[in-house]
Scaffold this active site. Sequence first.
Site: not given
Ligand code: M6R
Length: 612
Positions: A2, A27, A73, A99-100, A485, A489, A492, A508, A607
């Site tokens: 948010c 956010r 969010w 926000n929270g 990673e 990517k 997501e 395995h 984010k």
């Molecule tokens: O702000 P942060 O690095 O603590 O966030 C951690 C994860 O939420 C963040 O890396 C998330 O996995 C990303 N969307 C990955 O691209």
Amino acid sequence: MCGIVAYIGTQEAYPIIIKGLQRLEYRGYDSAGVALMNGTLNVYKRKGKVQDLLDFADDKSTKGNVGIGHTRWATHGKPDDLNAHPHVSSNGRLTLVHNGIIENYEPLKKALQKDGYTFSSETDTEVLINLIQSIQDHDDLSLEEAVRIALTKVNGAYAIVVLDKNDPNKLVAARKASPLVLGIGEDELFFASDATPIIEYTKKVVYLNDLEIAVANRNGEFEIRTIDNSLTTPYVQELEMEIERIEKGGYDYFMLKEIHEQPKTICDAMRGRMNASEGWIRLGGLEEHSNRLVNADRIIIAACGTSWHSGLIAEYLFEELARMPVEVEYASELRYRNPVITEKDVVIAVSQSGETADTLAAIELADEKGALIYGIVNVVGSSIARASDAGSYIHAGPEIGVASTKAFTGQVTVLTLMALNLAFKRGKISKTYYHQLLTEMEAIPGKIEKILKSNSKIEYIAGEIKDSTNALYLGRGYNFPVALEGALKLKEISYIHAEGYPAAEMKHGPIALIDENMPVVVIATNQSAYEKIVSNVQEVKARNGKVIAVVTEGEKIISQMADYTIEIPETLEPLTPLLSVIPMQLLSYHIALMRGCNVDQPRNLAKSVTVE
Ligand code: M6R
């Protein structure tokens, strides 16, 4: 999660709030709303993006010099018009953006309902605004006093801004565990979840601390008190952010811009911190606590998502180079175990946003147990940066695309410098290798430039596999976290199910999935386990899997077996992830784009994950 923007002053509030919300959309982007005071209170809210709100309010009055706005969010209640913020109190007098999460909202709601309060949404936020109203009604208190007392009764996290229709000459804001910045202009004040909505109006800001309440007056004066009602002396900071860094700068998407920024952001992460020809590394935060780090029993790395993957690379680096034992922990797991952490441990928190609730809670726990907390963070002044005993910023600049790219390479750069520095101080690395690694670090940005030139080839490969429903990513050693990673990517932003695996683990279990429809991305640049990965590629090909191999320039064996090959320049093995991750980023970007996905704002994600 948010985003909040609020304005009080002499300008029209609406355009400032809307522009700010668009900057904060990373956010959360499932609904948006504004409340504006112009004699009467106008509240407009809409499911969808800020643009949907803008369209909705197009033919309505948006006048007023004071207002609050929100991009959501969803946590409590689905994304719809009713659950969108701002929320208005039962008597129509108070309006709130939040926000929270108010964790004890249920008992509070029941008590309020007993007293005749009614609710039109499913949110915890509507409970909070009615709680404030009930306190204000009962004791005829000022808004700030009612807010203060209400906040002593809630558990959870909040950044809030409240507007009182009967007293439109002030805004009251507060925070606990969710970020909030106060911007100080000429006869005007701003609140926002981060500084990006404020930057073009003023560079003077105050980052609110937990349990602080700020009152912003229309004449530009403000006051900050603690929740115990003691007046504080605010620390006014000058922002160093540049406006260009938060705009797309000619790119279609922030993610693509941020991928291309990496040669520069890696330089920024190294700038002033190392000199290869003179053979030194100096990380300000580290020097101060050098003894404790050098003599630590153990390093524990706490992080989430992409930052956790950087942490995993750091495990390989610290162990190999500095011979230090390392544990890499999902912050969400660490915080709820009863982990053995002592004052001889160093806990490194890795976080782009510096606001991830689980990472923050994990370091608070480690701090209670006496460990030294070291933050590797991007967002300056963020909660994790402030909760750390020491740390190093990665200096990647604002990362707006939800999929993390330049923050990952920035984190890996700083963690590499840290590992090398400790290796040197602990006498665990030869001078020659230390110098070679430093020299090679300086060459990394140029090598990334070269990889970025393969963009059209990667785009072509993306087109070949874009319709897959699953994908497997394999890597060994330093490239195993890169495989994780790459898979993250892809899933997501393109919503293709993808798994990252250590290449040797494939046999395995995941090998059962391989057939002609399964793209297998193999990161095969490793020098040390090269023959092993050749065998892994053979195993995939024997089952008709479609191999996309990332290899070192000039490599012949895997290139001949693979269906598609992406070459990257040679480097020293510990630095490989900084190069091998770039094709992963570009591949997922192009696939997502071809599948019509919103690359910067993938569904269900935000984010900054400020909820557990
Ligand atoms: O702000 P942060 O690095 O603590 O966030 C951690 C994860 O939420 C963040 O890396 C998330 O996995 C990303 N969307 C990955 O691209």
